[in-house]
Design a protein around this motif. Sequence first.
Motif, PDB file in Angstrom:
ATOM      1  N   PRO A  97       0.803  -1.228   0.000  1.00 34.78           N
ATOM      2  CA  PRO A  97       0.000   0.000   0.000  1.00 34.78           C
ATOM      3  C   PRO A  97       0.833   1.275   0.000  1.00 34.78           C
ATOM      4  N   GLU A  98       2.120   1.165   0.248  1.00 36.82           N
ATOM      5  CA  GLU A  98       2.993   2.335   0.243  1.00 36.82           C
ATOM      6  C   GLU A  98       3.467   2.715  -1.165  1.00 36.82           C
ATOM      7  N   VAL A  99       3.289   1.810  -2.118  1.00 36.79           N
ATOM      8  CA  VAL A  99       3.753   2.069  -3.485  1.00 36.79           C
ATOM      9  C   VAL A  99       2.775   3.007  -4.187  1.00 36.79           C
ATOM     10  N   ALA A 100       3.303   4.082  -4.756  1.00 38.22           N
ATOM     11  CA  ALA A 100       2.462   5.038  -5.476  1.00 38.22           C
ATOM     12  C   ALA A 100       1.856   4.383  -6.710  1.00 38.22           C
ATOM     13  N   ARG A 101       0.597   4.741  -6.984  1.00 39.90           N
ATOM     14  CA  ARG A 101      -0.108   4.136  -8.113  1.00 39.90           C
ATOM     15  C   ARG A 101      -0.262   5.139  -9.252  1.00 39.90           C
ATOM     16  N   PRO A 102      -0.321   4.632 -10.482  1.00 40.39           N
ATOM     17  CA  PRO A 102      -0.463   5.539 -11.624  1.00 40.39           C
ATOM     18  C   PRO A 102      -1.862   6.157 -11.681  1.00 40.39           C
ATOM     19  N   ASP A 103      -1.993   7.170 -12.527  1.00 39.24           N
ATOM     20  CA  ASP A 103      -3.322   7.732 -12.764  1.00 39.24           C
ATOM     21  C   ASP A 103      -4.189   6.766 -13.564  1.00 39.24           C
ATOM     22  N   ILE A 104      -3.571   6.110 -14.531  1.00 36.06           N
ATOM     23  CA  ILE A 104      -4.284   5.226 -15.451  1.00 36.06           C
ATOM     24  C   ILE A 104      -3.542   3.901 -15.552  1.00 36.06           C
ATOM     25  N   CYS A 105      -4.301   2.820 -15.534  1.00 38.74           N
ATOM     26  CA  CYS A 105      -3.749   1.487 -15.790  1.00 38.74           C
ATOM     27  C   CYS A 105      -4.409   0.939 -17.053  1.00 38.74           C
ATOM     28  N   ILE A 106      -3.604   0.490 -17.992  1.00 39.10           N
ATOM     29  CA  ILE A 106      -4.098  -0.154 -19.205  1.00 39.10           C
ATOM     30  C   ILE A 106      -3.843  -1.651 -19.084  1.00 39.10           C
ATOM     31  N   GLY A 107      -4.917  -2.434 -19.148  1.00 40.40           N
ATOM     32  CA  GLY A 107      -4.807  -3.877 -19.046  1.00 40.40           C
ATOM     33  C   GLY A 107      -4.902  -4.527 -20.422  1.00 40.40           C
ATOM     34  N   THR A 108      -4.160  -5.600 -20.605  1.00 44.33           N
ATOM     35  CA  THR A 108      -4.073  -6.235 -21.917  1.00 44.33           C
ATOM     36  C   THR A 108      -4.260  -7.741 -21.832  1.00 44.33           C
ATOM     37  N   ASP A 109      -4.567  -8.327 -22.977  1.00 42.66           N
ATOM     38  CA  ASP A 109      -4.588  -9.779 -23.148  1.00 42.66           C
ATOM     39  C   ASP A 109      -3.615 -10.121 -24.263  1.00 42.66           C
ATOM     40  N   ASP A 110      -2.812 -11.160 -24.069  1.00 43.77           N
ATOM     41  CA  ASP A 110      -1.761 -11.493 -25.028  1.00 43.77           C
ATOM     42  C   ASP A 110      -2.315 -11.774 -26.424  1.00 43.77           C
ATOM     43  N   PHE A 111      -3.516 -12.305 -26.504  1.00 48.39           N
ATOM     44  CA  PHE A 111      -4.111 -12.682 -27.784  1.00 48.39           C
ATOM     45  C   PHE A 111      -4.933 -11.544 -28.388  1.00 48.39           C
ATOM     46  N   HIS A 112      -5.695 -10.850 -27.562  1.00 45.69           N
ATOM     47  CA  HIS A 112      -6.704  -9.910 -28.052  1.00 45.69           C
ATOM     48  C   HIS A 112      -6.277  -8.443 -28.016  1.00 45.69           C
ATOM     49  N   THR A 113      -5.088  -8.142 -27.468  1.00 43.93           N
ATOM     50  CA  THR A 113      -4.632  -6.756 -27.393  1.00 43.93           C
ATOM     51  C   THR A 113      -3.340  -6.611 -28.176  1.00 43.93           C
ATOM     52  N   SER A 114      -3.424  -5.987 -29.333  1.00 48.80           N
ATOM     53  CA  SER A 114      -2.239  -5.801 -30.169  1.00 48.80           C
ATOM     54  C   SER A 114      -1.335  -4.726 -29.584  1.00 48.80           C
ATOM     55  N   ASN A 115      -0.089  -4.724 -30.014  1.00 55.06           N
ATOM     56  CA  ASN A 115       0.833  -3.670 -29.580  1.00 55.06           C
ATOM     57  C   ASN A 115       0.327  -2.296 -30.010  1.00 55.06           C
ATOM     58  N   ALA A 116      -0.285  -2.234 -31.194  1.00 52.80           N
ATOM     59  CA  ALA A 116      -0.810  -0.953 -31.680  1.00 52.80           C
ATOM     60  C   ALA A 116      -1.930  -0.447 -30.782  1.00 52.80           C
ATOM     61  N   LEU A 117      -2.768  -1.356 -30.307  1.00 51.80           N
ATOM     62  CA  LEU A 117      -3.866  -0.961 -29.417  1.00 51.80           C
ATOM     63  C   LEU A 117      -3.324  -0.452 -28.091  1.00 51.80           C
ATOM     64  N   VAL A 118      -2.357  -1.160 -27.538  1.00 47.11           N
ATOM     65  CA  VAL A 118      -1.731  -0.727 -26.281  1.00 47.11           C
ATOM     66  C   VAL A 118      -1.096   0.648 -26.459  1.00 47.11           C
ATOM     67  N   ASP A 119      -0.306   0.796 -27.500  1.00 53.05           N
ATOM     68  CA  ASP A 119       0.407   2.060 -27.722  1.00 53.05           C
ATOM     69  C   ASP A 119      -0.562   3.221 -27.897  1.00 53.05           C
ATOM     70  N   ALA A 120      -1.669   2.973 -28.602  1.00 58.63           N
ATOM     71  CA  ALA A 120      -2.633   4.038 -28.844  1.00 58.63           C
ATOM     72  C   ALA A 120      -3.278   4.507 -27.543  1.00 58.63           C
ATOM     73  N   PHE A 121      -3.652   3.574 -26.676  1.00 59.84           N
ATOM     74  CA  PHE A 121      -4.294   3.959 -25.420  1.00 59.84           C
ATOM     75  C   PHE A 121      -3.294   4.596 -24.463  1.00 59.84           C
ATOM     76  N   VAL A 122      -2.100   4.056 -24.382  1.00 58.65           N
ATOM     77  CA  VAL A 122      -1.086   4.649 -23.507  1.00 58.65           C
ATOM     78  C   VAL A 122      -0.766   6.068 -23.967  1.00 58.65           C
ATOM     79  N   SER A 123      -0.562   6.244 -25.258  1.00 58.69           N
ATOM     80  CA  SER A 123      -0.227   7.571 -25.784  1.00 58.69           C
ATOM     81  C   SER A 123      -1.351   8.568 -25.548  1.00 58.69           C
TER      82      SER A 123
END
Length: 259
Positions: A160-186
């Motif tokens: 509980p002492e570890v600072a948390r990000p504003d946003i967390c993006i969750g992925t699935d190895d099969f259904h989440t492409s690198n392009a999808l991850v990059d687009a949401f993170v960006s």
Amino acid sequence: MSHTGYPPWVVLHIPHDSLVIPDDVRSQLLLMDPDLELELLRMTDHLTHALFAEPCGEATVVRAPVSRLVVDVERFPDDAREPMAARGMGAVYEVTSHLAPLRRRLTLGERLALMRAWYRPHHEQLEAAVSAAVNRHGRCVVIDCHSFPSVALPYEQADPEVARPDICIGTDDFHTSNALVDAFVSAFRCQGWSVSVNEPFSGALVPSSRFRKDRRVAAVMVEVNRRLYLREEDAKPLWDFGAISGRARECCRWALSAL
């Protein structure tokens, strides 16, 4: 950023924003009313429908009608496949966020009744929404809409002492492409928010009939730190909730338009 709405091949999945506990389920729970209210405060993804889906554009919204303390539609129905079942938090929770007993021991029939009443209809609705998008548009993106507390709860088994990000993006190895991850993170980083991938939460929901089978169905989980948009002590929206929710929706729409 684009100011168009969600496209029609998007399904917004909102599993954890309900506070509803039916009377017959309330009788199974061991908590006194004040303790139950506190547990709902801790475990509900408050206002996520307003955060992600008001307005929803042409997207289809699939929203659980009852609290995750009734059944958690985000879990696998079979405890043998669900990692959180080992902590007493499979589809039907046995413990609270602080790992105290939540409900009395259920018979197999009572558990099955909960799954028939709440879990299966929700997933049938999700399956139908995804199938309709694929049939009409040749693809579907499921955005799994969540929030998380700014301080880790005991059931998470995180520091509980570890600072948390504003946003967390969750992925699935099969259904989440690198392009999808990059687009949401960006998209979210462009708004000045800190973003992590699969930390503190991971995964993205896909209907079981297409899970790890159909690449036309993509999925991404978006988790918003609750400190950004509400008072965590009572779940009241912050004064700038409208602006924050607008920015969050715009990030999702921009990410989709970048694909």
